[in-house]
Design a protein around this motif. Structure first.
Motif, PDB file in Angstrom:
ATOM      1  N   GLY A 244      42.920  80.361 -66.292  1.00  0.00           N
ATOM      2  CA  GLY A 244      44.316  80.138 -66.658  1.00  0.00           C
ATOM      3  C   GLY A 244      45.122  81.404 -66.817  1.00  0.00           C
ATOM      4  N   SER A 245      44.563  82.407 -67.504  1.00  0.00           N
ATOM      5  CA  SER A 245      45.292  83.661 -67.725  1.00  0.00           C
ATOM      6  C   SER A 245      45.582  84.357 -66.400  1.00  0.00           C
ATOM      7  CB  SER A 245      44.470  84.584 -68.638  1.00  0.00           C
ATOM      8  OG  SER A 245      44.214  83.978 -69.876  1.00  0.00           O
ATOM      9  N   HIS A 246      44.590  84.370 -65.530  1.00  0.00           N
ATOM     10  CA  HIS A 246      44.749  85.031 -64.237  1.00  0.00           C
ATOM     11  C   HIS A 246      45.846  84.371 -63.411  1.00  0.00           C
ATOM     12  CE1 HIS A 246      43.054  86.263 -60.104  1.00  0.00           C
ATOM     13  NE2 HIS A 246      43.580  87.326 -60.658  1.00  0.00           N
ATOM     14  N   VAL A 247      45.867  83.046 -63.395  1.00  0.00           N
ATOM     15  CA  VAL A 247      46.900  82.325 -62.639  1.00  0.00           C
ATOM     16  C   VAL A 247      48.286  82.615 -63.205  1.00  0.00           C
ATOM     17  CG1 VAL A 247      47.777  80.029 -62.044  1.00  0.00           C
ATOM     18  CG2 VAL A 247      45.319  80.499 -61.912  1.00  0.00           C
ATOM     19  N   CYS A 248      48.403  82.664 -64.521  1.00  0.00           N
ATOM     20  CA  CYS A 248      49.703  82.929 -65.158  1.00  0.00           C
ATOM     21  C   CYS A 248      50.250  84.301 -64.768  1.00  0.00           C
ATOM     22  CB  CYS A 248      49.582  82.832 -66.673  1.00  0.00           C
ATOM     23  SG  CYS A 248      49.368  81.171 -67.312  1.00  0.00           S
ATOM     24  N   VAL A 249      49.415  85.341 -64.847  1.00  0.00           N
ATOM     25  CA  VAL A 249      49.908  86.687 -64.547  1.00  0.00           C
ATOM     26  C   VAL A 249      50.210  86.833 -63.059  1.00  0.00           C
ATOM     27  CG1 VAL A 249      48.752  87.750 -66.510  1.00  0.00           C
ATOM     28  CG2 VAL A 249      47.578  87.661 -64.306  1.00  0.00           C
ATOM     29  N   ILE A 250      49.479  86.121 -62.207  1.00  0.00           N
ATOM     30  CA  ILE A 250      49.767  86.167 -60.767  1.00  0.00           C
ATOM     31  C   ILE A 250      51.142  85.577 -60.489  1.00  0.00           C
ATOM     32  CG2 ILE A 250      49.136  85.117 -58.549  1.00  0.00           C
ATOM     33  CD1 ILE A 250      46.224  85.533 -59.319  1.00  0.00           C
ATOM     34  N   LEU A 251      51.434  84.425 -61.093  1.00  0.00           N
ATOM     35  CA  LEU A 251      52.734  83.785 -60.885  1.00  0.00           C
ATOM     36  C   LEU A 251      53.868  84.662 -61.409  1.00  0.00           C
ATOM     37  CD1 LEU A 251      51.888  80.081 -61.826  1.00  0.00           C
ATOM     38  CD2 LEU A 251      52.281  81.019 -59.535  1.00  0.00           C
ATOM     39  N   ILE A 252      53.679  85.257 -62.577  1.00  0.00           N
ATOM     40  CA  ILE A 252      54.714  86.101 -63.173  1.00  0.00           C
ATOM     41  C   ILE A 252      54.957  87.347 -62.332  1.00  0.00           C
ATOM     42  CG2 ILE A 252      55.238  87.579 -65.160  1.00  0.00           C
ATOM     43  CD1 ILE A 252      53.885  85.494 -66.921  1.00  0.00           C
ATOM     44  N   THR A 253      53.907  87.870 -61.711  1.00  0.00           N
ATOM     45  CA  THR A 253      54.025  89.106 -60.933  1.00  0.00           C
ATOM     46  C   THR A 253      54.520  88.856 -59.516  1.00  0.00           C
ATOM     47  OG1 THR A 253      52.237  90.117 -62.210  1.00  0.00           O
ATOM     48  CG2 THR A 253      52.781  91.141 -60.106  1.00  0.00           C
ATOM     49  N   TYR A 254      53.926  87.898 -58.831  1.00  0.00           N
ATOM     50  CA  TYR A 254      54.232  87.705 -57.415  1.00  0.00           C
ATOM     51  C   TYR A 254      55.602  87.074 -57.172  1.00  0.00           C
ATOM     52  CZ  TYR A 254      49.816  89.108 -55.276  1.00  0.00           C
ATOM     53  OH  TYR A 254      48.756  89.842 -54.807  1.00  0.00           O
ATOM     54  N   THR A 255      56.077  86.244 -58.093  1.00  0.00           N
ATOM     55  CA  THR A 255      57.364  85.567 -57.871  1.00  0.00           C
ATOM     56  C   THR A 255      58.524  86.556 -57.736  1.00  0.00           C
ATOM     57  OG1 THR A 255      56.583  83.592 -59.028  1.00  0.00           O
ATOM     58  CG2 THR A 255      58.962  83.838 -58.750  1.00  0.00           C
ATOM     59  N   PRO A 256      58.782  87.440 -58.716  1.00  0.00           N
ATOM     60  CA  PRO A 256      59.873  88.414 -58.516  1.00  0.00           C
ATOM     61  C   PRO A 256      59.562  89.436 -57.432  1.00  0.00           C
ATOM     62  CG  PRO A 256      58.678  88.890 -60.538  1.00  0.00           C
ATOM     63  CD  PRO A 256      58.171  87.572 -60.049  1.00  0.00           C
ATOM     64  N   ALA A 257      58.272  89.753 -57.214  1.00  0.00           N
ATOM     65  CA  ALA A 257      57.911  90.731 -56.182  1.00  0.00           C
ATOM     66  C   ALA A 257      58.284  90.213 -54.797  1.00  0.00           C
ATOM     67  CB  ALA A 257      56.420  91.043 -56.250  1.00  0.00           C
ATOM     68  N   PHE A 258      57.929  88.968 -54.497  1.00  0.00           N
ATOM     69  CA  PHE A 258      58.263  88.394 -53.196  1.00  0.00           C
ATOM     70  C   PHE A 258      59.770  88.244 -53.022  1.00  0.00           C
ATOM     71  CE2 PHE A 258      53.864  86.373 -52.768  1.00  0.00           C
ATOM     72  CZ  PHE A 258      53.479  87.289 -51.802  1.00  0.00           C
TER      73      PHE A 258
END
Length: 312
Positions: A244-258
């Protein structure tokens, strides 16, 4: 070429505008920016200290998390002090070499962050899909080799960025409509043929962030397939909880990056202020949220942090 023309086309310094259209609010915008930066520094440093001093946390997931925390600290510290000086002290000038160094550090360590996310996804895949061999596969030597490979990949592939920028002629001036030096923001000031530079940037982005994201998606497809084959609901919930933690940080990071990446290259109708705010969110929010998410959702880290504060 005359000295005057050389100076014009090869400026010794660039001017960072900040957020176009919101200059009157820079002083107020800087307050949450500064607060987020302080929380990011404290959170990541605390995370590093807790993992370092707790032998029980010297596991692959936490070691990769420490590598991510170091990359977070580098990216945020490379950008935020200069942003705050622009907002509070109107210090908009940045030396050309410092600007190129900022481009390299931001892009290379952001690439490393992507690599560490992929490494963490691999750790979760092995832990869930092949738990009996997890300790044998992800030894401390293997973890060090993966971390070194991610570091070398980010440094080598992004090293040409400042070199390419150094060779361009900036006939469109030296004013950058941004809060920090970014590769495409500088390319847009050049009057030379920049197709090769843009092609290289896109290729590197796909070979790093793009492939990492694909690897993460494939890893989680295999993880989900294994989890849903488990016999009990409790086992399925427990296994998914470790991701769960890994998925959360991926979404938070990749969304504004893309969003930032695509709008800089293709979003010509997006207002500059919107794009720059999103770009600032990318260097602010994920680096603050990563230690918070793992601190709140990971029992071992949460207990150790509480222990540290209660003992004091």
């Amino acid at each position: 070429m005359s000295i005057a023309n050389w100076t014009l086309l090869h400026p010794s310094a660039f001017i960072l505008v900040g957020i176009p259209g919101l200059q009157d609010f820079h002083t107020w915008i800087a307050i949450p920016f500064c607060s987020i930066y302080i929380v990011s520094l404290l959170g990541n440093c605390l995370l590093l200290g807790v993992v370092k001093n707790e032998p029980g946390l010297h596991e692959p997931m936490y070691l990769f998390l420490c590598m991510l925390a170091v990359a977070d600290l580098v990216v945020s510290t490379t950008t935020l002090p200069k942003i705050l000086s622009i907002f509070w002290f109107r210090d908009r000038s940045i030396h050309a070499n410092a600007c190129l160094a900022q481009v390299f550090l931001i892009h290379s360590f952001s690439t490393m962050e992507s690599g560490f996310f992929a490494a963490m996804a691999f750790d979760r895949y092995v832990a869930i899909c092949n738990p009996l061999r997890h300790a044998a596969i992800l030894t401390h030597t293997a973890i060090g080799q993966i971390g070194l490979a991610v570091l070398i990949r980010g440094a080598v592939l992004l090293c040409p960025h400042p070199i390419l920028l150094k060779q361009l002629l900036y006939c469109r001036g030296n004013v950058i409509s941004h809060t920090y030096c970014e590769f495409m923001a500088l390319v847009k000031l050049a009057c030379a043929d920049t197709r090769a530079s843009k092609a290289y940037s896109l290729t590197v982005a796909f070979l790093t962030g793009g492939l990492d994201f694909i690897f993460i998606i494939v890893s989680y497809i295999l993880i989900l397939r294994t989890v849903f084959q488990l016999p009990s609901k409790e086992a399925r919930v427990k296994s998914l909880g470790t991701c769960g933690s890994h998925v959360c940080v991926i979404l938070i990071t990749y969304t504004p990056a893309f969003f930032s990446f695509l709008t800089h290259r293709f979003g010509h109708t997006v207002a500059p202020s919107v794009h720059i705010i999103i770009a600032n969110i990318y260097v602010l929010i994920p680096h603050m949220m990563n230690p918070i998410i793992y601190g709140v959702r990971t029992k071992k880290i949460r207990e150790r942090v509480l222990y540290v504060f209660t003992q004091k």
